[in-house]
Write a protein that holds these residues in place. Structure first.
Motif, mmCIF file in Angstrom:
data_model
loop_
_atom_site.group_PDB
_atom_site.id
_atom_site.type_symbol
_atom_site.label_atom_id
_atom_site.label_comp_id
_atom_site.label_asym_id
_atom_site.label_seq_id
_atom_site.Cartn_x
_atom_site.Cartn_y
_atom_site.Cartn_z
ATOM 1 N N HIS A 420 22.616 40.127 55.605
ATOM 2 C CA HIS A 420 22.701 38.956 56.471
ATOM 3 C C HIS A 420 21.967 37.779 55.829
ATOM 4 C CE1 HIS A 420 24.307 41.579 59.597
ATOM 5 N NE2 HIS A 420 23.293 42.404 59.358
ATOM 6 N N PHE A 421 22.413 37.423 54.642
ATOM 7 C CA PHE A 421 21.757 36.370 53.870
ATOM 8 C C PHE A 421 22.828 35.509 53.214
ATOM 9 C CE2 PHE A 421 20.082 34.698 49.864
ATOM 10 C CZ PHE A 421 18.890 34.121 50.270
ATOM 11 N N GLU A 422 22.600 34.202 53.220
ATOM 12 C CA GLU A 422 23.503 33.299 52.504
ATOM 13 C C GLU A 422 22.691 32.178 51.877
ATOM 14 O OE1 GLU A 422 25.857 30.655 55.383
ATOM 15 O OE2 GLU A 422 25.434 32.446 56.612
ATOM 16 N N GLU A 423 23.178 31.705 50.727
ATOM 17 C CA GLU A 423 22.478 30.672 49.976
ATOM 18 C C GLU A 423 23.468 29.594 49.575
ATOM 19 O OE1 GLU A 423 19.029 30.869 46.704
ATOM 20 O OE2 GLU A 423 20.923 31.699 45.974
ATOM 21 N N HIS A 424 23.058 28.337 49.758
ATOM 22 C CA HIS A 424 23.925 27.199 49.438
ATOM 23 C C HIS A 424 23.149 26.195 48.600
ATOM 24 C CE1 HIS A 424 26.850 28.527 52.533
ATOM 25 N NE2 HIS A 424 25.778 28.836 53.231
ATOM 26 N N PHE A 425 23.764 25.738 47.516
ATOM 27 C CA PHE A 425 23.184 24.697 46.669
ATOM 28 C C PHE A 425 23.784 23.355 47.069
ATOM 29 C CE2 PHE A 425 22.117 28.391 44.301
ATOM 30 C CZ PHE A 425 21.042 28.061 43.480
ATOM 31 N N LEU A 426 22.927 22.373 47.315
ATOM 32 C CA LEU A 426 23.376 21.061 47.764
ATOM 33 C C LEU A 426 22.700 20.002 46.904
ATOM 34 C CD1 LEU A 426 23.026 21.717 51.607
ATOM 35 C CD2 LEU A 426 25.147 21.711 50.279
ATOM 36 N N ASN A 427 23.504 19.266 46.131
ATOM 37 C CA ASN A 427 22.964 18.234 45.247
ATOM 38 C C ASN A 427 23.143 16.866 45.895
ATOM 39 O OD1 ASN A 427 21.749 17.456 42.682
ATOM 40 N ND2 ASN A 427 23.701 16.442 42.269
ATOM 41 N N PHE A 428 22.033 16.168 46.092
ATOM 42 C CA PHE A 428 22.039 14.851 46.711
ATOM 43 C C PHE A 428 22.012 13.807 45.602
ATOM 44 C CE2 PHE A 428 20.487 17.874 49.732
ATOM 45 C CZ PHE A 428 21.078 17.493 50.918
ATOM 46 N N GLY A 429 23.157 13.132 45.430
ATOM 47 C CA GLY A 429 23.316 12.250 44.280
ATOM 48 C C GLY A 429 23.637 10.827 44.668
ATOM 49 N N TYR A 546 27.953 16.244 37.147
ATOM 50 C CA TYR A 546 27.784 15.765 38.511
ATOM 51 C C TYR A 546 26.900 16.717 39.326
ATOM 52 C CZ TYR A 546 31.457 12.203 37.992
ATOM 53 O OH TYR A 546 32.194 11.116 37.615
ATOM 54 N N CYS A 547 26.690 17.917 38.817
ATOM 55 C CA CYS A 547 25.867 18.934 39.495
ATOM 56 C C CYS A 547 26.437 19.286 40.874
ATOM 57 C CB CYS A 547 24.416 18.485 39.607
ATOM 58 S SG CYS A 547 23.213 19.827 39.419
ATOM 59 N N ASN A 548 27.769 19.305 40.964
ATOM 60 C CA ASN A 548 28.429 19.590 42.237
ATOM 61 C C ASN A 548 28.563 21.082 42.527
ATOM 62 O OD1 ASN A 548 28.809 16.875 42.608
ATOM 63 N ND2 ASN A 548 30.973 16.866 42.040
ATOM 64 N N ASN A 549 28.292 21.905 41.530
ATOM 65 C CA ASN A 549 28.527 23.348 41.696
ATOM 66 C C ASN A 549 27.378 24.120 41.049
ATOM 67 O OD1 ASN A 549 29.888 25.753 42.319
ATOM 68 N ND2 ASN A 549 30.958 25.764 40.350
ATOM 69 N N ALA A 550 26.171 23.781 41.452
ATOM 70 C CA ALA A 550 24.978 24.320 40.793
ATOM 71 C C ALA A 550 24.719 25.771 41.183
ATOM 72 C CB ALA A 550 23.765 23.458 41.141
ATOM 73 N N THR A 551 23.920 26.417 40.369
ATOM 74 C CA THR A 551 23.427 27.763 40.662
ATOM 75 C C THR A 551 22.107 27.929 39.911
ATOM 76 O OG1 THR A 551 23.984 30.115 40.695
ATOM 77 C CG2 THR A 551 24.625 28.875 38.719
ATOM 78 N N TRP A 552 21.503 29.093 40.045
ATOM 79 C CA TRP A 552 20.279 29.363 39.292
ATOM 80 C C TRP A 552 20.604 29.599 37.821
ATOM 81 C CZ3 TRP A 552 16.396 27.677 41.746
ATOM 82 C CH2 TRP A 552 16.241 27.852 43.114
ATOM 83 N N SER A 553 19.780 29.074 36.940
ATOM 84 C CA SER A 553 19.977 29.322 35.511
ATOM 85 C C SER A 553 19.846 30.810 35.199
ATOM 86 C CB SER A 553 18.961 28.510 34.688
ATOM 87 O OG SER A 553 19.172 27.130 34.862
ATOM 88 N N ASP A 554 18.919 31.443 35.858
ATOM 89 C CA ASP A 554 18.748 32.891 35.738
ATOM 90 C C ASP A 554 19.431 33.534 36.937
ATOM 91 O OD1 ASP A 554 17.921 35.530 35.658
ATOM 92 O OD2 ASP A 554 15.861 35.049 35.051
#
Length: 635
Positions: A420-429, A546-554
């Motif tokens: 029951h976990f979800e993670e979202h990356f949001l880039n404010f540009g 644009y960093c629209n689809n980011a994730t962790w480098s690791d």
């Protein structure tokens, strides 16, 4: 609406009610009436007034030494600029009147729009609106705008406790003056008296709407383009022209050529020697952050955005638009007057404002005190820095918000649950040709009250026009599942990297689990690179992504495995600064069905599209009151 008022009438007949006044702990229902209309600064009953020596006088007074000054409480003075400026007021005041209630009470607020040609909504900033999401006050998201002449009745439960506020959520109305304090007290006796302190940036040449239009299409002084100012880390601010800062609607214009001010009256906070006071400071401005200090007094920070912190003593703190901080001040100095100072973070600018801390028995005069001089022997500690440090010559140490601890009695943050976990990356540009956006999506408002008319709203973006290295316009939303632990990673990276953004979430407070900052030069403190914990993907040249689809480098950091998370007593927030070139990891449990707005609280960025919707289990949203207004396009 008839059944809505019938329900109200039934409850009112049964309960103890306080009308248009501060509630007592015994009241179960508290009712208030707010009227919003346009006003002019520096006018009283049709007469122009002018400032001199901290007072104001009628326009035709020549000899002020023998004249009776005008009562400043009867005038919206702003920065004392003598050419009256259009503003808006709540019940004739700017800021509006305080709404002070106790935790758990039912609050009823009748809002009447007396503006001439504008709609209106009121957002109750910091309240979760559990069970009443249609009372959140976001136009075309949770309700239709209140049209000129109309009255809308807000009804909600007073929770959580703390320093909150109300403000218009339509266009540029907040910074034209439609805001006021909303204080929710615990049901107990307090040791300290309160002082409420709003801090705003101000421009007396143009209203916020004109400032926004000029920022969008071109801002000039004469034939010279306006040069953006910078912070100490080299980050550029937007080209919004600053004339003055205001504390509780009062300030002074400082001539940029001479440095002299116009003698306008300032806000005065009265104290008794030996007593302690709780200052509730609220950032209601358009764009700029302020650093707050009090001459010859320490500041004990105890809360932010209404949520308790482990107390920490600092020389000053930084507050951004949308944030609030509570601090305790002990009046332990000699009976006198002391400056309360607020300065923007701009370098090479004299952008500031002041208020007066006046001890009982002190003369009615301006302070002659000086700010603490930071030195190697007496270093200054600043809380809530948007960067990691100041240059060594400043002898100033930074605490980021993540360095602060939540109070021991705060609830623990929700733990990672693989199911029951979800993670979202949001880039404010926003930078150059990149418009204000989130993940490259410029928010387009629905044309219906999307929460209560969900079948008529459009809650998806066409991925054929949006993408990894593209910008598109759409009603940007993300779905979150009821009961899940939601982890959001706010970033300020890539081609759209710019000034730090204060991101505000409606409907929830979040735990600040981690903040990652960019790279800085150890001598100049300039930002020289991004934090590489995040992979922007897209263009191989990071500065062009644009960093629209980011994730962790690791990738091992996915599924809640981020090292360095603050799992023990992380602080709670609803508005958090996202540093330039860095990121913030926040976490909350999805336990409040609704359609929640999330946006940059810099007014210009929000209007331009730096926002999105969190669609939290819309089928579980309670049914709105009978007769709740609807709105839509007609074709």
């Amino acid at each position: 609406m008839a059944s809505w008022f019938f329900i109200f009438g039934f409850v009112a007949a049964m309960d103890t009610i306080a009308l248009c006044q501060n509630c007592t702990m015994m009241d179960t229902v508290c009712e208030f009436f707010l009227e919003v209309d346009h006003r002019l600064t520096m006018m009283r009953n049709g007469d122009l007034v002018y400032p001199k020596d901290g007072k104001i006088y009628k326009y035709d007074v020549i000899d002020t030494s023998n004249a009776i000054p005008v009562n400043v409480e009867d005038v919206i003075t702003a920065d004392g600029w003598e050419n009256p400026r259009l503003t808006a007021a709540v019940n004739g005041k700017m800021p509006g009147p305080p709404i002070i209630v106790y935790e758990g009470q039912m609050v009823i607020v009748h809002v009447t729009n007396k503006l001439i040609n504008e709609g209106l909504t009121i957002h109750w900033h910091g309240l979760f609106q559990k069970g009443t999401p249609w009372m959140d006050g976001v136009p075309f998201v949770t309700q239709c705008p209140i049209l000129p002449g109309q009255t809308f009745t807000y009804r909600f439960k007073a929770e959580p406790k703390g320093t909150h506020w109300y403000h218009s959520h339509l266009g540029t109305q907040r910074t034209i003056g439609i805001f006021g304090p909303l204080i929710i007290r615990e049901r107990k006796n307090y040791k300290e008296d309160d002082h409420i302190m709003f801090i705003t940036d101000y421009n007396h040449d143009m209203d916020p709407l004109l400032s926004y239009i000029k920022d969008k299409y071109g801002l000039y002084q004469g034939r010279t383009p306006l040069i953006p100012s910078k912070s100490i880390d080299g980050t550029e601010f937007d080209k919004i022209q600053f004339h003055s800062g205001l504390i509780n609607g009062r300030g002074r214009f400082y001539d940029p050529e001479t440095g002299n001010h116009n003698g306008a009256p300032l806000e005065v906070f009265n104290v008794y020697q030996g007593l302690s006071y709780r200052f509730r400071v609220i950032g209601a401005g358009n764009m700029l952050a302020f650093r707050i200090s009090v001459d010859q007094h320490s500041i004990l920070l105890v809360a932010s955005d209404g949520h308790d912190l482990e107390p920490i003593k600092v020389e000053s703190f930084i507050i951004n638009p949308g944030e609030s901080f509570d601090f305790i001040l002990v009046a332990n100095q000699a009976v006198s007057n002391y400056w309360i100072r607020a300065r923007t973070l701009e370098i090479d600018k004299n952008h500031r404002t002041e208020a007066i801390l006046r001890y009982d028995g002190a003369p009615i005069s301006e302070p002659t005190t000086s700010r603490k001089r930071c030195s190697a022997q007496r270093r200054c500690l600043v809380a809530n820095c948007p960067y990691l440090f100041y240059p060594p010559s400043h002898y100033t140490d930074c605490l980021t918000f993540n360095d602060l601890n939540g109070a021991p009695w705060n609830k623990r943050p929700p733990r990672f649950d693989g199911l029951h976990f979800e993670e979202h990356f949001l880039n404010f540009g926003i930078h150059g040709n990149i418009p204000a956006s989130v993940n490259g999506k410029v928010f387009k408002s629905p044309t219906v009250a999307a929460l209560t008319q969900p079948k008529e709203g459009i809650f998806s973006c066409d991925e054929t026009t949006c993408g990894e290295d593209r910008v598109c316009d759409c009603t940007h939303s993300i779905d979150i599942t009821y009961g899940n632990v939601v982890q959001l990673v706010f970033t300020n990276m890539g081609l759209g990297k710019g000034m730090p953004h204060p991101i505000h979430l409606h409907g929830h407070a979040f735990y600040v689990m981690k903040m990652g900052y960019g790279k800085y030069d150890n001598i100049t403190a300039k930002n020289i690179g991004e934090n590489l914990d995040v992979n922007c993907r897209g263009n191989m040249n990071r500065d062009e992504s644009y960093c629209n689809n980011a994730t962790w480098s690791d990738l091992s950091w996915l599924q809640g495995n981020v090292p360095g998370l603050k799992v023990r007593r992380p602080p709670l927030k609803d508005t958090l600064i996202v540093p330039s070139g860095g990121y913030a990891v926040v976490r909350f449990r999805a336990d409040n069905p609704g359609l929640w707005f999330m946006h940059c609280h810099m007014e210009v960025h929000n209007i331009e599209g730096m926002s999105l919707l969190l669609n939290e289990s819309l089928p579980l949203v309670p049914t709105p009151p009978d007769g709740f207004p609807v709105c839509r396009n007609f074709s």
